[in-house]
Design a protein around this motif. Sequence first.
Motif: not given
Length: 243
Positions: A196-216
């Motif tokens: 799951f952790v290294i998986g793509g679809e249905g795993g931990a890499q299933d989706s990405r958060r919106s462009v360039g969002w990170a706490p700052s």
Amino acid sequence: MADVDYCVVGAGFAGLTAALRLKQAGRSVALLEARDRVGGRTFTVTRDDGAWIDRGGAWVGPGQDRIHALMNEFGVPAYKQHHDGDAMMIVDGKKHRYGGTIPWSMSPWAVTNLGYGLAAAEEMCKEIPREAPWEAKKAQEWDRISVGEWIEKNTLSKPAREMLDMALSGTYTSAGSETSLLWMLVQMGSGGGPGFVIGGEGGAQDSRRSVGWAPSIARSPPNSVTRCIFRDRSSRLPKTPTA
């Protein structure tokens, strides 16, 4: 620096969230960070041409409820990671195109070693009590060695070692030599196992958060960090406070 009710050490997601909750509860907080930025293992770099590159955590997957809740709280959308087509990887100068987790175009020896390493990690994860990992039968042994050392000792094929290091160590944006084997097994086991952790679809890499969002400090919506002290690791002297 003025007195505060609480001091939070570390300005990654956990530290930022803790500071935010304390502030929402009406408490004053000072946030200490050793780096010259906030965000911890999430780090998005914006190039001069406006393009952005994630140099840290970027994906979210099903079951990761707390980060999803935080994204919803701040109105941060996610989009599905593109999974169609073949993956491509270059090992020892040779290009491999493949689908799934394992590049079957590698030599049978390398594929066997890679499959064994992933299967072994999966079984080791199952041996660790989630609430008390230190009680696992081999907890002390596994905590005395790094992920890199374990891969080196248990994987005879060089291409397979490189693949395992990328899959297991790279997940945590740290070198295998810097990561405790026990910690990795606890984290992967809690997250659903290596698949799951290294998986793509249905795993931990299933989706990405919106462009360039990170706490700052400059970009968190809304700006909730009112005092973050960046401390130099070597001199231990506080750098310029940032408001």
